[in-house]
Design an enzyme around this catalytic site. Structure first.
Site: not given
Ligand code: BGC
Length: 450
Positions: A80, A124, A169, A291, A293, A364
């Protein structure tokens, strides 16, 4: 190095790594590339914590073959990367830069030659500066220009690209770029930033249609998700947590997946013919990218706790407060390591959307740790893959996992200080050195095929 004994993922599960143009390419003005909003923002003194200006990236523009070879060595099924909009359309509209498209053509060919699926993200965060100066995502026209650009890229690469990502995002762009002013374009509009959310969503929907019109298929989007944990039981804490949950998770996912904003009050704040736009925004997706985290602990505004959230200042005018999560290990960035948060988030998505949720990819997931010997990254990835596997065994349909990131890269306002790569980059020489986690991930991929 501990050899993994992870649970078995289904046959055909896609193992990949992620990166983005601004964070890696460098070559900021090479071969006709136009400037982006991030080029301009990073050049302003004091914006980037280590004094960098983001112009060098990891030298990927010149060294992409080395990185493709590293992906091949990993046995990765997909890469990606992102296409830089101002490299392809330098002013954001009008003339196309043939040399820019040629670069992505070469990259895609090289990936295909190594049997690696190219999975480009079209945006992005590097908005062409000319569009940023006209309002960027606050200007409805930017959405239409994005769709034009998506069609241009698909016409050129569509014969070899089997998987597409529109936008990365949109929540971070809105929050960090337009509401808090910590990222490009540096606007501090708080809730007046909401049109930037709507126009990115519209841009996404228009781009899905433009991509399909150009013959592309297997189209998704990469959306950041964080389980929101209320900081306490008081009404103010619950209000703060719910509001944060809405703006960070559902303000983007609901329009995409259900064709409605999570709450009428938000819909009323959006510009344009909102009902018609929502039809475009909810154009069915082939898959949805998550994504992840870490979770976020949120309560009522509490000035003493508001100073910093992952290095960002959260102004006390906002009706919620972000708190430190205690009791977990932390990455070098200070982010709490909560592998089960990934399962928790996936289960929330599944129960909120049910049949309306398309197959998922983790687009991600990763962590910042220093060092070429990086046992803590291995532990992080191991924990998150186990958590992902548990979610899948509880019924969530996940088709693949892209770790962030293949190499260390330019970490936005942190500059080169935070290292998310499986591969170390020496920023003096741009020399690449695989870390222990690279070798570990290769064994994970190999093991899943046997
Ligand atoms: C972004 C990446 C970034 C990563 C780590 C994500 O929000 O998509 O560009 O490097 O987080 O901060």
């Amino acid at each position: 190095m501990k050899i993994p004994s992870l649970p078995t993922f289904p046959p055909g599960f896609l193992w990949g790594a992620s990166a983005s143009a601004f964070q890696t390419e460098g070559a900021a003005r090479a071969d006709g590339k136009g400037p982006s909003g991030w080029d301009a923002f990073a050049a302003q003194p004091g914006r980037i914590k280590d004094g960098g200006d983001g112009t060098r990236g990891t030298g990927f523009y010149e060294r992409y073959r080395e990185d493709v070879a590293l992906l091949a060595g990993l046995g990765a099924g997909a890469f990606r990367f992102s296409v830089s909009w101002p490299r392809v359309v330098p002013d954001g509209t009008g003339a196309v830069n043939a040399a820019g498209l040629d670069f992505y053509d070469r990259l895609v060919d090289d990936l295909c030659a190594h049997g690696i699926t190219p999975a480009p993200t079209l945006y992005h965060w590097d908005t062409p500066l000319a569009l940023e100066e006209r309002g960027g995502w606050l200007d409805r026209d930017t959405a239409y220009r994005f769709a034009d650009y998506a069609g241009i890229v698909a016409e050129r690469l569509g014969d070899r690209v089997p998987m597409w990502i529109t936008i990365n995002e949109p929540a971070e762009v809105t929050l960090l770029g337009y509401a808090l002013g910590e990222h490009a374009p540096g606007k501090k509009m708080l809730f007046d930033a909401l049109p930037a959310a709507h126009h990115q969503l519209l841009a996404h929907g228009l781009a899905v249609r433009a991509l399909r019109a150009a013959g592309a298929s297997d189209i998704g989007i990469a959306v950041s998700h964080t389980p929101v944990w209320p900081a306490g039981d008081s009404e103010e804490d619950r209000f703060g947590a719910e509001l944060y949950d809405t703006v960070s998770n559902w303000l983007f996912a609901d329009p995409l997946l259900t064709g409605a904003y999570p709450d009428e009050n938000f819909a009323a704040l959006m510009p344009g013919p909102v009902a018609e736009d929502l039809e475009i925004i909810s154009t069915p997706l082939d898959w949805y990218g998550v994504n992840y985290y870490n979770p976020t602990l949120v309560g009522a505004p509490a000035p003493q706790a508001l100073d910093s959230f992952a290095g960002f200042d959260i102004p006390s005018e906002l009706p919620f407060g972000i708190r430190e999560i205690e009791g977990y290990d932390r990455t070098d960035f200070g982010w709490p390591v909560v592998p089960d948060g990934l399962r928790e988030m996936l289960i929330q998505l599944e129960s909120r959307y049910g049949d309306r949720l398309p197959p998922l990819y983790i687009t991600e997931n990763g962590c910042s740790y220093d060092g070429i010997e990086d046992p803590r990254r291995i532990a992080f990835l191991d924990g998150h893959l186990r958590s992902l596997h548990t979610a899948m065994s509880e019924g969530v349909d996940v088709r693949g996992y892209f770790t962030w990131s293949l190499t260390d890269n330019f970490e936005w306002i942190e500059g080169n200080a935070q290292r998310f790569g499986l591969v170390h980059v020496d920023y003096e020489t741009m020399r690449r050195t695989p870390k222990d986690s690279y070798h570990w991930y290769r064994e994970v991929i190999r093991g899943s095929k046997s």
